[in-house]
Design a protein around this motif. Structure first.
Motif, PDB file in Angstrom:
ATOM      1  N   ALA A 146       0.833  -1.208   0.000  1.00  0.00           N
ATOM      2  CA  ALA A 146       0.000   0.000   0.000  1.00  0.00           C
ATOM      3  C   ALA A 146       0.867   1.258   0.000  1.00  0.00           C
ATOM      4  O   ALA A 146       0.557   2.250  -0.673  1.00  0.00           O
ATOM      5  CB  ALA A 146      -0.931  -0.015   1.209  1.00  0.00           C
ATOM      6  N   ALA A 147       1.964   1.219   0.756  1.00  0.00           N
ATOM      7  CA  ALA A 147       2.868   2.374   0.789  1.00  0.00           C
ATOM      8  C   ALA A 147       3.519   2.593  -0.574  1.00  0.00           C
ATOM      9  O   ALA A 147       3.678   3.739  -1.024  1.00  0.00           O
ATOM     10  CB  ALA A 147       3.929   2.162   1.861  1.00  0.00           C
ATOM     11  N   ALA A 148       3.888   1.506  -1.249  1.00  0.00           N
ATOM     12  CA  ALA A 148       4.491   1.631  -2.575  1.00  0.00           C
ATOM     13  C   ALA A 148       3.479   2.177  -3.575  1.00  0.00           C
ATOM     14  O   ALA A 148       3.826   2.996  -4.445  1.00  0.00           O
ATOM     15  CB  ALA A 148       5.023   0.281  -3.039  1.00  0.00           C
ATOM     16  N   TRP A 149       2.220   1.719  -3.494  1.00  0.00           N
ATOM     17  CA  TRP A 149       1.179   2.241  -4.390  1.00  0.00           C
ATOM     18  C   TRP A 149       0.956   3.732  -4.144  1.00  0.00           C
ATOM     19  O   TRP A 149       0.806   4.512  -5.086  1.00  0.00           O
ATOM     20  CB  TRP A 149      -0.123   1.471  -4.210  1.00  0.00           C
ATOM     21  N   LYS A 150       0.929   4.135  -2.875  1.00  0.00           N
ATOM     22  CA  LYS A 150       0.757   5.549  -2.543  1.00  0.00           C
ATOM     23  C   LYS A 150       1.875   6.380  -3.161  1.00  0.00           C
ATOM     24  O   LYS A 150       1.629   7.453  -3.730  1.00  0.00           O
ATOM     25  CB  LYS A 150       0.740   5.727  -1.026  1.00  0.00           C
ATOM     26  N   ARG A 151       3.100   5.867  -3.087  1.00  0.00           N
ATOM     27  CA  ARG A 151       4.229   6.603  -3.681  1.00  0.00           C
ATOM     28  C   ARG A 151       4.092   6.652  -5.195  1.00  0.00           C
ATOM     29  O   ARG A 151       4.404   7.682  -5.817  1.00  0.00           O
ATOM     30  CB  ARG A 151       5.547   5.907  -3.300  1.00  0.00           C
ATOM     31  N   LEU A 152       3.600   5.570  -5.801  1.00  0.00           N
ATOM     32  CA  LEU A 152       3.391   5.549  -7.246  1.00  0.00           C
ATOM     33  C   LEU A 152       2.379   6.613  -7.667  1.00  0.00           C
ATOM     34  O   LEU A 152       2.604   7.334  -8.644  1.00  0.00           O
ATOM     35  CB  LEU A 152       2.914   4.163  -7.687  1.00  0.00           C
ATOM     36  N   THR A 153       1.275   6.715  -6.957  1.00  0.00           N
ATOM     37  CA  THR A 153       0.249   7.703  -7.327  1.00  0.00           C
ATOM     38  C   THR A 153       0.761   9.130  -7.129  1.00  0.00           C
ATOM     39  O   THR A 153       0.366  10.038  -7.857  1.00  0.00           O
ATOM     40  CB  THR A 153      -1.030   7.487  -6.507  1.00  0.00           C
ATOM     41  N   GLU A 154       1.649   9.326  -6.153  1.00  0.00           N
ATOM     42  CA  GLU A 154       2.238  10.653  -5.955  1.00  0.00           C
ATOM     43  C   GLU A 154       3.176  11.012  -7.099  1.00  0.00           C
ATOM     44  O   GLU A 154       3.287  12.185  -7.489  1.00  0.00           O
ATOM     45  CB  GLU A 154       3.005  10.690  -4.629  1.00  0.00           C
ATOM     46  N   LEU A 155       3.837   9.993  -7.647  1.00  0.00           N
ATOM     47  CA  LEU A 155       4.801  10.231  -8.726  1.00  0.00           C
ATOM     48  C   LEU A 155       4.145  10.292 -10.097  1.00  0.00           C
ATOM     49  O   LEU A 155       4.742  10.803 -11.049  1.00  0.00           O
ATOM     50  CB  LEU A 155       5.850   9.112  -8.730  1.00  0.00           C
ATOM     51  N   ASP A 156       2.938   9.755 -10.222  1.00  0.00           N
ATOM     52  CA  ASP A 156       2.245   9.697 -11.504  1.00  0.00           C
ATOM     53  C   ASP A 156       2.100  11.083 -12.114  1.00  0.00           C
ATOM     54  O   ASP A 156       1.556  11.991 -11.490  1.00  0.00           O
ATOM     55  CB  ASP A 156       0.860   9.066 -11.300  1.00  0.00           C
ATOM     56  N   GLY A 157       2.583  11.205 -13.335  1.00  0.00           N
ATOM     57  CA  GLY A 157       2.392  12.444 -14.082  1.00  0.00           C
ATOM     58  C   GLY A 157       3.435  13.506 -13.833  1.00  0.00           C
ATOM     59  O   GLY A 157       3.429  14.540 -14.506  1.00  0.00           O
ATOM     60  N   GLU A 158       4.342  13.297 -12.848  1.00  0.00           N
ATOM     61  CA  GLU A 158       5.421  14.272 -12.676  1.00  0.00           C
ATOM     62  C   GLU A 158       6.217  14.348 -13.976  1.00  0.00           C
ATOM     63  O   GLU A 158       6.423  13.350 -14.649  1.00  0.00           O
ATOM     64  CB  GLU A 158       6.343  13.863 -11.518  1.00  0.00           C
ATOM     65  N   ASN A 159       6.690  15.526 -14.293  1.00  0.00           N
ATOM     66  CA  ASN A 159       7.322  15.700 -15.604  1.00  0.00           C
ATOM     67  C   ASN A 159       8.739  16.250 -15.467  1.00  0.00           C
ATOM     68  O   ASN A 159       9.034  17.353 -15.929  1.00  0.00           O
ATOM     69  CB  ASN A 159       6.466  16.636 -16.468  1.00  0.00           C
ATOM     70  N   PRO A 160       9.626  15.484 -14.815  1.00  0.00           N
ATOM     71  CA  PRO A 160      11.018  15.940 -14.725  1.00  0.00           C
ATOM     72  C   PRO A 160      11.749  15.685 -16.032  1.00  0.00           C
ATOM     73  O   PRO A 160      11.205  15.105 -16.969  1.00  0.00           O
ATOM     74  CB  PRO A 160      11.581  15.065 -13.597  1.00  0.00           C
ATOM     75  N   ALA A 161      12.995  16.112 -16.066  1.00  0.00           N
ATOM     76  CA  ALA A 161      13.792  15.889 -17.276  1.00  0.00           C
ATOM     77  C   ALA A 161      14.030  14.405 -17.501  1.00  0.00           C
ATOM     78  O   ALA A 161      14.129  13.956 -18.631  1.00  0.00           O
ATOM     79  CB  ALA A 161      15.128  16.630 -17.167  1.00  0.00           C
ATOM     80  N   GLU A 162      14.114  13.616 -16.416  1.00  0.00           N
ATOM     81  CA  GLU A 162      14.387  12.189 -16.552  1.00  0.00           C
ATOM     82  C   GLU A 162      13.468  11.405 -15.615  1.00  0.00           C
ATOM     83  O   GLU A 162      13.168  11.831 -14.510  1.00  0.00           O
ATOM     84  CB  GLU A 162      15.848  11.884 -16.192  1.00  0.00           C
ATOM     85  N   GLY A 163      13.014  10.260 -16.096  1.00  0.00           N
ATOM     86  CA  GLY A 163      12.333   9.337 -15.210  1.00  0.00           C
ATOM     87  C   GLY A 163      10.862   9.576 -14.996  1.00  0.00           C
ATOM     88  O   GLY A 163      10.321   9.230 -13.942  1.00  0.00           O
ATOM     89  N   ARG A 164      10.156  10.104 -15.956  1.00  0.00           N
ATOM     90  CA  ARG A 164       8.733  10.357 -15.787  1.00  0.00           C
ATOM     91  C   ARG A 164       7.952   9.044 -15.719  1.00  0.00           C
ATOM     92  O   ARG A 164       8.255   8.075 -16.405  1.00  0.00           O
ATOM     93  CB  ARG A 164       8.202  11.195 -16.952  1.00  0.00           C
ATOM     94  N   ILE A 165       6.901   9.013 -14.868  1.00  0.00           N
ATOM     95  CA  ILE A 165       6.031   7.846 -14.738  1.00  0.00           C
ATOM     96  C   ILE A 165       4.600   8.254 -15.068  1.00  0.00           C
ATOM     97  O   ILE A 165       4.100   9.263 -14.565  1.00  0.00           O
ATOM     98  CB  ILE A 165       6.093   7.264 -13.314  1.00  0.00           C
ATOM     99  N   VAL A 166       3.966   7.451 -15.929  1.00  0.00           N
ATOM    100  CA  VAL A 166       2.552   7.661 -16.277  1.00  0.00           C
ATOM    101  C   VAL A 166       1.812   6.379 -15.942  1.00  0.00           C
ATOM    102  O   VAL A 166       2.222   5.287 -16.344  1.00  0.00           O
ATOM    103  CB  VAL A 166       2.386   8.006 -17.771  1.00  0.00           C
ATOM    104  N   LEU A 167       0.710   6.495 -15.201  1.00  0.00           N
ATOM    105  CA  LEU A 167      -0.030   5.339 -14.707  1.00  0.00           C
ATOM    106  C   LEU A 167      -1.353   5.181 -15.449  1.00  0.00           C
ATOM    107  O   LEU A 167      -2.087   6.146 -15.653  1.00  0.00           O
ATOM    108  CB  LEU A 167      -0.288   5.510 -13.203  1.00  0.00           C
ATOM    109  N   HIS A 168      -1.650   3.939 -15.867  1.00  0.00           N
ATOM    110  CA  HIS A 168      -2.932   3.593 -16.497  1.00  0.00           C
ATOM    111  C   HIS A 168      -3.542   2.409 -15.761  1.00  0.00           C
ATOM    112  O   HIS A 168      -2.822   1.518 -15.301  1.00  0.00           O
ATOM    113  CB  HIS A 168      -2.743   3.182 -17.966  1.00  0.00           C
ATOM    114  N   ALA A 169      -4.857   2.377 -15.681  1.00  0.00           N
ATOM    115  CA  ALA A 169      -5.548   1.195 -15.157  1.00  0.00           C
ATOM    116  C   ALA A 169      -5.595   0.123 -16.241  1.00  0.00           C
ATOM    117  O   ALA A 169      -5.621   0.432 -17.439  1.00  0.00           O
ATOM    118  CB  ALA A 169      -6.963   1.563 -14.720  1.00  0.00           C
ATOM    119  N   VAL A 170      -5.596  -1.140 -15.820  1.00  0.00           N
ATOM    120  CA  VAL A 170      -5.607  -2.260 -16.763  1.00  0.00           C
ATOM    121  C   VAL A 170      -6.992  -2.892 -16.801  1.00  0.00           C
ATOM    122  O   VAL A 170      -7.494  -3.344 -15.774  1.00  0.00           O
ATOM    123  CB  VAL A 170      -4.569  -3.334 -16.362  1.00  0.00           C
ATOM    124  N   PRO A 171      -7.628  -2.939 -17.978  1.00  0.00           N
ATOM    125  CA  PRO A 171      -8.914  -3.640 -18.094  1.00  0.00           C
ATOM    126  C   PRO A 171      -8.705  -5.140 -18.247  1.00  0.00           C
ATOM    127  O   PRO A 171      -7.580  -5.608 -18.448  1.00  0.00           O
ATOM    128  CB  PRO A 171      -9.511  -3.038 -19.378  1.00  0.00           C
TER     129      PRO A 171
END
Length: 652
Positions: A377-402
């Protein structure tokens, strides 16, 4: 098969019917039972032998008796939805009895099938663990040889000038410590995440060995990796790094043989489990460097160590947090966590690929730290906090899986189509093989599974559909809407990406090699498969399509196949439902394959479960590393293993 089954007790036949036991397990135990001269083993002992064979297929080295429970046994069934309530009561009762039995009772009831390490029994019982004897020998040999190598000091006095050279080559303390250890000890294990400088450090270690590691003649250095792709990358990286630090003397470079697979290094003997190089015919090398050591299984490590001469150095590079080897064992993780080898293990922590605080680095750290019951749960919380951040390197974009990656009429989801078209845009537009390979390195799809609605087999079909479709999602830039479309016609079509799945030494193609189908430069009307040069330069070579060994389409590949690779961007696809295959090591390995950013398709419950599920490989290697077998036993273990080949898998 029916005769072998009929000879076994009814509970074992039931477990075979439900897919808990394989045909191989039944055949093996029935063969051993018929050859056994110690008497008639009881059902409990026969089940123990069957399970000791069965767990090897799950990546374990041995069967841990305390693990055996109805639920655990049901988890081995081929039907993933099968629960312990579905299995016959008599089979479950036998499993409970086995879990409660101690080693002395099993040895007594095994009557010749199960015995102590000192006996001649085909199954070894030791410290509440049961091994097929071959794997006991592998584990004992590896533990003994590594302990011996870690204690072997080659030279405690530094040659004149080496300290200044070391300081100039390696400014970071941990890198200098790794180089110093490699110069002074026979065993050095360098672990660290992507971009921490493992290969950078290794190249400088080689330069130091070439300058100061010989006694007159230049030392002979061999480089190897588990896969052909990894070997080519290692060769290129090491030679480029050595030239960058001024070690471009041809004589020096020639003393470092071209990197190859471990199989080729040891001299694989086709159609047998043997290698040309072993204790009686050691490798002609003063130092051996192995990259991607986390992918090396226990049998291969045993045979590698057996082939090293008594004064040969060994340097292992790898990431202890990555996925364990496909075949049995988790050797790299065990080595890095063994207190007995602490002086030989150096961990590099400063990453140049992912700056401190980058989303990918932060997510990798959160996943590695996740532990039950709330770590996921803590890792998921960190993932949602990082979702969509737009730094020069290492951007993460999250999608739900159907549940299914398609809409009505089998049309791929618009978001997935858009990602595929953007990711492979430059690749499909590439007009020649060199440009196509450069573009292919920019994007890849990584799947957790091989089969199913979210596995590579399905996803590769969807990618072919998307790249060849005449209709494309709304909202895309005009360039992508009107861009080139693939013509998927037959097995080999223009711009098909393939991955070799079986070594072919005659063609110099190896498991993991990636090729691209494009026109022949001499006969443009004929398609061939292009591969990058094995020496890592800009050269390419072509193979006629009809001569290509076993292969598969590789727009999407499994995370296991992606180990050691780097891409500018990756799309990571986890399945909609949880699976035992999904672990923190898999997530960590997948997201760290990128140099730039990650598009992660996953659902919360699946991610949380996977992030706190660590790979657990049953073995006694850590325990055996903590003890010192008699030296004469250690020297005889691999020789005995070589003589016991009837049950050895090819090349293992």
């Amino acid at each position: 098969m029916s005769r072998a089954l009929d000879a076994l007790p009814a509970p074992l036949r039931s477990l075979h019917r439900f897919g808990v036991l394989r045909d191989l397990d039944i055949y093996l135990v029935e063969m051993l039972r018929r050859r056994n001269e110690g008497g008639k083993p009881e059902a409990k002992a026969l089940l123990a032998c069957c399970l000791a064979s069965r767990v090897v297929d799950e990546g374990h080295i041995c069967l841990v008796l305390s693990d055996v429970s109805p639920g655990w046994v049901a988890g081995l069934a081929t039907d993933a939805g099968l629960g312990e309530d579905n299995l016959p009561p008599e089979a479950m009762e036998l499993c409970r009895e086995l879990a409660a039995a101690g080693v002395p009772a099993l040895i007594e009831e095994g009557r010749g099938l199960i015995g102590t390490p000192e006996s001649a029994s085909p199954v070894v019982a030791h410290a509440e663990r049961l091994y097929l004897r071959r794997y006991w020998r592998y584990e004992s040999s590896v533990a003994s040889k590594l302990r011996e190598m870690s204690r072997s000091v080659i030279g405690s006095k530094r040659p004149p000038g080496m300290s200044d050279t070391l300081a100039a080559m390696l400014p970071e303390r941990e890198q200098r410590r790794a180089a110093q250890a490699a110069m002074e000890r026979r065993l050095t294990v360098i672990t660290g995440g992507p971009g921490t400088g493992k290969t950078y450090t290794a190249a400088r270690i080689l330069a130091l060995l070439l300058r100061y590691g010989g006694s007159g003649a230049l030392p002979v250095v061999r480089l190897a990796a588990p896969t052909g792709k990894g070997a080519a990358r290692l060769d290129e990286s090491v030679r480029d790094a050595m030239k960058a630090i001024g070690e471009d003397d041809e004589a020096l470079l020639e003393s470092v043989a071209e990197a190859c697979t471990i199989d080729r290094l040891l001299g694989y003997v086709s159609g047998s489990p043997y290698f040309r190089h072993n204790r009686d015919n050691p490798l002609p090398a003063d130092a051996v460097l192995i990259d991607e050591a986390s992918m090396v299984d226990l049998p291969k490590m045993a045979k590698l160590l057996d082939a090293l001469d008594d004064d040969c150095r060994l340097v292992l590079l790898g990431d202890m947090h990555q996925l364990a080897s496909v075949d049995p064992g988790s050797v790299m993780a065990d080595l890095c966590t063994s207190p007995c080898l602490a002086e030989s293990v150096i961990e590099l922590t400063d990453s140049r690929r992912f700056p401190a605080g980058s989303p990918v680095a932060e997510l990798g750290r959160a996943v590695n730290a996740a532990a039950p019951p709330s770590g996921g749960a803590a890792a998921w919380k960190r993932l949602t906090e990082l979702d969509g951040e737009n730094p020069a390197e290492g951007r993460i974009v999250l999608h739900a899986v159907p549940a299914i990656l398609c809409e009505h009429a089998g049309r791929p989801l618009p978001d997935l189509s858009a990602s595929v078209l953007r990711g492979f845009d430059k690749f499909v537009e590439a007009a020649d093989p060199a440009k196509a390979f450069a573009a292919l390195a920019q994007f890849r799809i990584l799947c957790a599974l091989r089969r199913g609605p979210h596995g590579v087999e399905t996803v590769n079909g969807l990618v072919e559909n998307i790249l060849s479709s005449k209709t494309r999602p709304e909202g895309l830039p005009k360039k992508l809407r009107d861009g080139r479309r693939l013509v998927v016609d037959g097995e080999f079509y223009h711009h098909r990406v393939v991955m070799v799945t079986r070594n072919d030494y005659s063609m110099e193609l190896f498991n993991g090699d990636v090729g691209i189908v494009m026109p022949d430069d001499e006969e443009p009307d004929r398609l061939v498969v292009w591969f990058q040069s094995r020496r890592g330069d800009t050269g390419l070579r072509k193979i006629p399509c009809r001569l290509l060994p076993e292969h598969e389409t590789a727009f999407a590949i499994t995370v296991h196949k992606a180990q050691g690779s780097e891409f500018d961007q990756v799309l990571v696809l986890l399945p909609e439902r949880d699976s035992p295959v999904l672990t923190k090591e898999l997530i960590y390995t997948a997201i760290t394959r990128t140099r730039g950013g990650v598009e992660l398709w996953c659902n919360r419950d699946v991610f949380e479960a996977a992030a706190q599920r660590a790979v657990r490989r049953s073995s006694g290697l850590l325990s055996q590393l903590a003890t010192t077998p008699p030296s004469d036993e250690a020297r005889g273990l691999m020789a005995a293993s070589s003589r016991t080949s009837a049950l050895a898998p090819n090349g293992a």
